[in-house]
Design an enzyme around this catalytic site. Structure first.
Site, mmCIF file in Angstrom:
data_model
loop_
_atom_site.group_PDB
_atom_site.id
_atom_site.type_symbol
_atom_site.label_atom_id
_atom_site.label_comp_id
_atom_site.label_asym_id
_atom_site.label_seq_id
_atom_site.Cartn_x
_atom_site.Cartn_y
_atom_site.Cartn_z
ATOM 1 N N ARG A 143 50.770 42.282 39.795
ATOM 2 C CA ARG A 143 49.910 41.266 40.427
ATOM 3 C C ARG A 143 50.477 40.832 41.778
ATOM 4 O O ARG A 143 50.435 39.649 42.136
ATOM 5 C CB ARG A 143 49.711 40.054 39.526
ATOM 6 C CG ARG A 143 49.365 40.377 38.088
ATOM 7 C CD ARG A 143 48.154 41.239 37.974
ATOM 8 N NE ARG A 143 47.858 41.586 36.577
ATOM 9 C CZ ARG A 143 46.948 42.482 36.226
ATOM 10 N NH1 ARG A 143 46.264 43.149 37.150
ATOM 11 N NH2 ARG A 143 46.715 42.745 34.969
ATOM 12 N N GLU A 268 50.742 40.786 24.638
ATOM 13 C CA GLU A 268 50.200 41.946 25.351
ATOM 14 C C GLU A 268 51.068 43.186 25.160
ATOM 15 O O GLU A 268 51.420 43.879 26.110
ATOM 16 C CB GLU A 268 50.023 41.618 26.839
ATOM 17 C CG GLU A 268 49.094 40.427 27.056
ATOM 18 C CD GLU A 268 48.793 40.100 28.511
ATOM 19 O OE1 GLU A 268 49.683 40.291 29.358
ATOM 20 O OE2 GLU A 268 47.673 39.656 28.776
ATOM 21 N N ARG A 301 58.126 32.151 26.818
ATOM 22 C CA ARG A 301 56.728 32.019 27.254
ATOM 23 C C ARG A 301 55.779 31.962 26.062
ATOM 24 O O ARG A 301 55.982 32.638 25.055
ATOM 25 C CB ARG A 301 56.347 33.171 28.185
ATOM 26 C CG ARG A 301 57.124 33.114 29.485
ATOM 27 C CD ARG A 301 56.750 34.250 30.410
ATOM 28 N NE ARG A 301 55.515 34.048 31.131
ATOM 29 C CZ ARG A 301 54.474 34.860 31.082
ATOM 30 N NH1 ARG A 301 54.472 35.915 30.308
ATOM 31 N NH2 ARG A 301 53.403 34.617 31.810
ATOM 32 N N ARG A 318 40.328 33.162 21.609
ATOM 33 C CA ARG A 318 41.610 33.307 22.303
ATOM 34 C C ARG A 318 42.136 31.968 22.811
ATOM 35 O O ARG A 318 43.344 31.736 22.824
ATOM 36 C CB ARG A 318 41.429 34.293 23.461
ATOM 37 C CG ARG A 318 42.598 34.320 24.413
ATOM 38 C CD ARG A 318 42.496 35.474 25.362
ATOM 39 N NE ARG A 318 43.405 35.310 26.488
ATOM 40 C CZ ARG A 318 43.555 36.180 27.460
ATOM 41 N NH1 ARG A 318 42.867 37.308 27.446
ATOM 42 N NH2 ARG A 318 44.398 35.969 28.445
ATOM 43 N N LYS A 342 51.220 28.226 30.039
ATOM 44 C CA LYS A 342 50.301 28.364 31.176
ATOM 45 C C LYS A 342 49.423 27.129 31.284
ATOM 46 O O LYS A 342 49.108 26.496 30.276
ATOM 47 C CB LYS A 342 49.430 29.609 31.013
ATOM 48 C CG LYS A 342 50.198 30.911 31.187
ATOM 49 C CD LYS A 342 49.271 32.106 31.404
ATOM 50 C CE LYS A 342 50.109 33.377 31.483
ATOM 51 N NZ LYS A 342 49.353 34.559 31.919
ATOM 52 N N ASP A 347 43.934 32.189 31.045
ATOM 53 C CA ASP A 347 44.860 32.927 31.899
ATOM 54 C C ASP A 347 44.535 32.715 33.377
ATOM 55 O O ASP A 347 43.912 33.575 33.987
ATOM 56 C CB ASP A 347 44.786 34.422 31.548
ATOM 57 C CG ASP A 347 45.882 35.222 32.222
ATOM 58 O OD1 ASP A 347 46.790 34.611 32.804
ATOM 59 O OD2 ASP A 347 45.824 36.462 32.162
ATOM 60 N N GLU A 369 53.445 26.434 33.505
ATOM 61 C CA GLU A 369 53.414 27.669 34.301
ATOM 62 C C GLU A 369 52.091 27.753 35.048
ATOM 63 O O GLU A 369 51.026 27.706 34.434
ATOM 64 C CB GLU A 369 53.583 28.891 33.385
ATOM 65 C CG GLU A 369 53.497 30.219 34.128
ATOM 66 C CD GLU A 369 53.711 31.433 33.222
ATOM 67 O OE1 GLU A 369 54.639 31.417 32.395
ATOM 68 O OE2 GLU A 369 52.933 32.401 33.342
ATOM 69 N N GLU A 375 45.959 36.187 41.437
ATOM 70 C CA GLU A 375 45.396 37.260 40.616
ATOM 71 C C GLU A 375 43.888 37.091 40.399
ATOM 72 O O GLU A 375 43.122 38.033 40.579
ATOM 73 C CB GLU A 375 46.121 37.288 39.264
ATOM 74 C CG GLU A 375 45.554 38.319 38.314
ATOM 75 C CD GLU A 375 46.325 38.392 36.997
ATOM 76 O OE1 GLU A 375 47.317 37.673 36.823
ATOM 77 O OE2 GLU A 375 45.901 39.200 36.144
ATOM 78 N N GLU A 493 35.610 28.891 43.895
ATOM 79 C CA GLU A 493 35.011 28.604 42.584
ATOM 80 C C GLU A 493 33.492 28.753 42.647
ATOM 81 O O GLU A 493 32.872 29.292 41.727
ATOM 82 C CB GLU A 493 35.375 27.171 42.151
ATOM 83 C CG GLU A 493 34.783 26.805 40.801
ATOM 84 C CD GLU A 493 35.186 25.407 40.328
ATOM 85 O OE1 GLU A 493 35.454 24.540 41.177
ATOM 86 O OE2 GLU A 493 35.212 25.198 39.102
ATOM 87 N N TRP A 523 39.785 41.789 24.807
ATOM 88 C CA TRP A 523 40.708 40.785 25.339
ATOM 89 C C TRP A 523 40.372 39.340 24.969
ATOM 90 O O TRP A 523 41.097 38.415 25.346
ATOM 91 C CB TRP A 523 40.798 40.914 26.865
ATOM 92 C CG TRP A 523 41.338 42.236 27.287
ATOM 93 C CD1 TRP A 523 40.626 43.335 27.669
ATOM 94 C CD2 TRP A 523 42.717 42.621 27.327
ATOM 95 N NE1 TRP A 523 41.469 44.373 27.960
ATOM 96 C CE2 TRP A 523 42.770 43.963 27.758
ATOM 97 C CE3 TRP A 523 43.912 41.957 27.055
ATOM 98 C CZ2 TRP A 523 43.957 44.663 27.914
ATOM 99 C CZ3 TRP A 523 45.106 42.652 27.207
ATOM 100 C CH2 TRP A 523 45.124 43.990 27.630
HETATM 101 C C1 GCU Z 1 48.066 38.185 32.871
HETATM 102 C C2 GCU Z 1 48.341 39.258 33.878
HETATM 103 C C3 GCU Z 1 49.431 40.179 33.413
HETATM 104 C C4 GCU Z 1 50.655 39.369 33.012
HETATM 105 C C5 GCU Z 1 50.285 38.322 31.991
HETATM 106 C C6 GCU Z 1 51.421 37.384 31.651
HETATM 107 O O1 GCU Z 1 47.478 38.734 31.744
HETATM 108 O O2 GCU Z 1 47.172 39.983 34.143
HETATM 109 O O3 GCU Z 1 49.728 41.046 34.475
HETATM 110 O O4 GCU Z 1 51.641 40.196 32.508
HETATM 111 O O5 GCU Z 1 49.248 37.536 32.507
HETATM 112 O O6 GCU Z 1 51.374 36.249 32.120
HETATM 113 O O7 GCU Z 1 52.328 37.741 30.932
#
Ligand code: GCU
Length: 661
Positions: A143, A268, A301, A318, A342, A347, A369, A375, A493, A523
């Site tokens: 990113r 992920e 995290r 989610r 976050k 996200d 965070e 992104e 926005e 997702w």
């Molecule tokens: C988003 C992002 C990923 C990143 C992830 C994270 O999904 O697209 O590239 O790894 O956030 O915060 O871990």
């Protein structure tokens, strides 16, 4: 490679050559020495004046760096009057921040040195103020929208003048910690905690330490298997515990004073405790125990969700995942663990409610965070100044206790008396000459640091400050750029995903409109649009996400009468004909905001064109190219979104504007 000095250019205010000021310091460590260096640079640039250190007659020096108990070691008290200045703190970091504050003030008021009449006292709002870099050791940046990494290339560590200038920039806005590698630890990055990298890491760490910045790495949870040759990474296995304890001792011996490790686990596709039937307190605490004897911290995290969801399943949400995973573990984490959460439950979308986990946890250190890498907000090709957005996040009250309970209160540790906490930003830097791709994206980097140090600042004040520091004093440049910055997040926005729904982007790279890009994917990011309406029902009749908030907020979002328009599709599935608080129907809101947003982008370009005579040619060229692209691309956004919803709903624009049916 040549690169710009960003907000540390110190453009001339007035010339006072022939004059040399003196400085006396009670501190003699590297941080204070770097502070004196910065003063020397600053005074040279702003006034063409010299600066000479004096060891004797401290009392007569023009600038005195004074040790004063009672002031926070990362806070400062500065007094400047009649050509003399005193910068006081109980610690060197505080002195360094005070020096940067003094240089900032001179530029803000643009007066001669002798005319400055100012004092300021500050205590940092947050204990930890951190940059997170998603740099891979190969040199590319996850990113990343501004070139390659300036920390790594071809699996080697780069140390050069840019390392120093990066540290200066970070320190100048109060950053005191940085994580240099990607949360997705891949390839050689697994080996960052191996002897091969200790020497260059030590060099880097020393540079950062000289600017009061603690170094952190992301580590791979499966390292005991990948590096240690064990057959498991089970956090409850004694061999795994012993491996991490020995590893931590080895790492800290090579890198004394290291801040700690950051971990992305069970997220992920990354490995984590779930593989072994353990929970995240088991995982984080095992690492915390391993680093505790070294004084290290574990930043864990909380970005954990099911990324293999079936889009046909409307019950799994989610948005619920973070709270569902971590709330049951409240109170179980060690004191040297900080959960990094976050800002929103999804996200980094252009608009989300704040994560309910901030209001839930009562016995756990936590950190906010945010993402200044754009992104989902235009990837540093569109201007999108995010500080007003972060300001709103910090101001959100979670109503989770009688005392202070805004996000700012909670993450700073104030609410429950936690010693650890703070703010982290996924950064937007790279090796582009201007550091951030879009020149104006540097305002986000600057602004995040300023806001994390002082959460009482406004987006507008920070924008104006950044413009003046970067471009000097030229009223038209200042007014125009501040105006563009302040309008940029609302503009972005308005021509992208409407009313808090998010995610209408191209999959994977997340740039450009694609309404159904994520609609039938795994997702967990759906808008659920059909011919009658759109939005996700997260009330108690739907996924129940609303109920993760304290009753006051839960009710606010649950009830359509009180749910704010800007988040209404995040919480409710509504017909296109539903009338919003603005008085417009959902469909007319979509059309109107998309037309207005694209017009605003065109207006930005016109405003930039008026600055041509006032900007350096290469700065103007860079800005012109980005704003031209934004203008065009916002039309693409407008037309894709409007056409999509016209085709779905069959309802025409009340104003009869062009929609590509
Ligand atoms: C988003 C992002 C990923 C990143 C992830 C994270 O999904 O697209 O590239 O790894 O956030 O915060 O871990």
């Amino acid at each position: 490679m040549n690169y710009t000095k960003c907000w540390l250019a110190y453009p001339t205010i007035c010339r006072e050559q022939e004059r040399t000021l003196t400085v006396h310091s009670d501190f003699d460590g590297p941080v204070a020495q770097n502070g004196v260096k910065e003063l020397t640079l600053g005074l040279k640039g702003l006034y063409d004046m010299g600066l000479e250190p004096v060891t004797e007659n401290g009392a007569d020096a023009s600038i005195r760096l004074v040790r004063k108990d009672g002031i926070h070691p990362e806070g400062y008290a500065v007094q400047a009057r009649g050509g003399k200045a005193v910068v006081a703190s109980s610690g060197e970091r505080g002195v360094l921040y005070g020096i940067f504050a003094l240089l900032r003030q001179l530029q803000t008021v643009q007066c001669a040195w002798d005319d400055l009449d100012w004092e300021e006292e500050k205590t940092p709002s947050n204990p930890m103020r951190m940059f997170n870099h998603w740099d891979n050791l190969t040199g590319d940046i996850e990113r990343g929208y501004s070139g390659q990494s300036f920390f790594f290339r071809d699996n080697e560590i780069i140390i050069d003048q840019r390392t120093v200038d990066y540290a200066r920039m970070a320190a100048s806005v109060g950053i005191n910690a940085t994580v240099i590698n990607n949360v997705n630890v891949k390839g050689a990055a697994v080996e960052l905690i191996s002897p091969r990298y200790y020497k260059p890491l030590r060099d880097m760490q020393e540079i950062f330490a000289g600017y009061g910045i603690d170094l952190y790495f992301c580590i791979e949870f499966a390292a005991p298997i990948l590096l240690g040759g064990l057959d498991t990474a089970d956090p409850c296995d004694d061999r795994v515990k012993a491996w991490w304890t020995d590893k931590a001792a080895e790492v800290w011996q090579a890198l004394p004073g290291l801040g700690g490790f950051m971990v992305k686990a069970d997220s992920e596709g990354r490995p984590g405790p779930f593989t072994y039937g353990r929970n995240h307190a088991d995982g984080a605490n095992m690492l915390a125990d391993a680093v505790a004897p070294q004084g290290g911290k574990i930043i864990w995290r909380c970005f954990v969700y099911d990324c293999q969801q079936d889009w046909r399943d409307t019950k799994t949400d989610r948005a619920r995942a973070c709270y569902d995973h971590y709330m049951p573990l409240d109170g179980q984490f060690r004191d040297n663990v900080i959960l990094q959460i976050k800002n929103g439950p999804m996200d980094f979308q252009v608009r989300e409610p704040v994560s309910p986990l901030f209001g839930g946890l009562k016995h756990t250190n936590m950190m906010l965070e945010v993402q200044v890498a754009q992104e989902y907000t235009g990837q540093q090709r569109h201007v999108c100044y995010l500080i007003p957005w972060f300001r709103q996040v910090l101001d959100q009250d979670l109503y989770c206790q009688e005392g202070p309970s805004t996000v700012a209160d909670l993450v700073s540790g104030r609410s429950y008396g936690n010693a650890l906490g703070g703010m982290a930003a996924v950064t937007n830097t790279g090796d582009d000459p201007n550091w951030t791709g879009h020149d104006l994206a540097a305002a986000n980097l600057y602004g995040f640091g300023r806001l994390s140090y002082d959460t009482s600042l406004t987006g507008e004040a920070i924008a104006a400050e950044w413009v003046r520091l970067t471009y000097g004093k030229e009223p038209k440049v200042e007014d125009t750029l501040t105006d563009i910055l302040m309008k940029s997040w609302p503009a972005y926005e308005s021509y992208t995903a409407p009313l808090g729904i998010g995610w209408m982007v191209n999959p994977n790279h997340h740039y450009g409109p694609n309404v159904d890009g994520y609609e039938y994917a795994q997702w967990g990011t759906y808008h659920r649009a059909d011919w009658k309406g759109l939005g996700v029902d997260r009330t108690s009749r739907g996924t129940g996400y609303c109920q993760q908030y304290a009753p006051k907020l839960a009710n606010l979002y649950e009830n359509l009468e009180t749910c704010p328009d800007e988040l209404v599709l995040f919480f409710h599935h509504l017909p296109y004909t539903y009338v919003l608080k603005s008085g417009k129907t959902v469909i007319q809101h979509i059309y109107d905001t998309h037309f207005a947003g694209a017009e605003q982008a065109a207006e930005f370009l016109r405003q930039i064109e008026e600055l041509e005579p006032l900007l350096e040619p290469e700065v103007y060229e860079r800005l012109h190219a980005r704003f031209s692209h934004q203008k065009e691309h916002s039309c693409q956004w407008r037309d894709v979104i409007n056409t999509y919803f016209y085709r779905k709903s069959g309802i025409p624009d009340a104003q009869g504007r062009k929609i590509y049916a």
